[in-house]
Motif scaffolding. Structure first.
Motif, PDB file in Angstrom:
ATOM      1  N   SER A   1      39.805   8.998  -3.001  1.00 33.89           N
ATOM      2  CA  SER A   1      39.618  10.447  -3.157  1.00 33.89           C
ATOM      3  C   SER A   1      38.198  10.868  -2.763  1.00 33.89           C
ATOM      4  N   GLU A   2      37.286   9.905  -2.646  1.00 30.60           N
ATOM      5  CA  GLU A   2      35.914  10.229  -2.223  1.00 30.60           C
ATOM      6  C   GLU A   2      35.734  10.035  -0.716  1.00 30.60           C
ATOM      7  N   GLY A   3      36.823   9.714  -0.048  1.00 24.94           N
ATOM      8  CA  GLY A   3      36.750   9.469   1.388  1.00 24.94           C
ATOM      9  C   GLY A   3      36.805  10.752   2.203  1.00 24.94           C
ATOM     10  N   THR A   4      36.633  10.584   3.502  1.00 25.81           N
ATOM     11  CA  THR A   4      36.663  11.724   4.415  1.00 25.81           C
ATOM     12  C   THR A   4      38.092  11.945   4.897  1.00 25.81           C
ATOM     13  N   VAL A   5      38.546  13.202   4.813  1.00 22.18           N
ATOM     14  CA  VAL A   5      39.893  13.527   5.268  1.00 22.18           C
ATOM     15  C   VAL A   5      39.807  14.095   6.681  1.00 22.18           C
ATOM     16  N   SER A   6      40.652  13.573   7.561  1.00 30.26           N
ATOM     17  CA  SER A   6      40.701  14.083   8.923  1.00 30.26           C
ATOM     18  C   SER A   6      42.155  14.089   9.368  1.00 30.26           C
TER      19      SER A   6
END
Ligand code: FES
Length: 104
Positions: free
Chosen positions: A55-60
């Motif tokens: 959930s702390e990752g980058t969404v693309s």
């Protein structure tokens, strides 16, 4: 097969596009992601590589990149993209009257 359990985890207002949100159902940690297309995804929040908090990752697009070592995970299938491998559980999401439910 057992009937699915539907649990309210948050409201639409609480979700920010492209910013993951961590929620718990019992001791199960789930990452919620609202993509640019307006779709909400729920996946197991723990990276299969070394337990990074997804959930702390980058969404693309329809993917999230793990914040620890950047492995790319498909939000639709939970499958870690090549050259890495692995997979996380994905859960069905329902939205009703502004409330967000995850089906287990
Ligand atoms: S813990 Fe997620 S890529 Fe390493």
């Amino acid at each position: 097969m057992a009937t699915k359990e539907k649990v309210k985890v948050t409201t639409l207002d609480e979700l920010t596009p492209l910013i993951g949100k961590k929620v718990f159902i019992g001791d199960k940690q789930i990452g919620l992601f609202l993509t640019e297309s307006g779709k909400i995804h729920a996946i197991h929040n723990v990276c299969p590589h070394k337990q990074g908090p997804l959930s702390e990752g980058t969404v693309s697009g329809e993917y999230v990149f793990c914040p620890l070592h950047d492995q790319k995970i498909d939000l639709n299938t939970g499958i870690v993209q090549e050259p890495d491998e692995g997979c996380v559980d994905v859960y069905e999401v329902e939205v009703k009257d502004g409330d967000v439910y995850v089906c287990l």
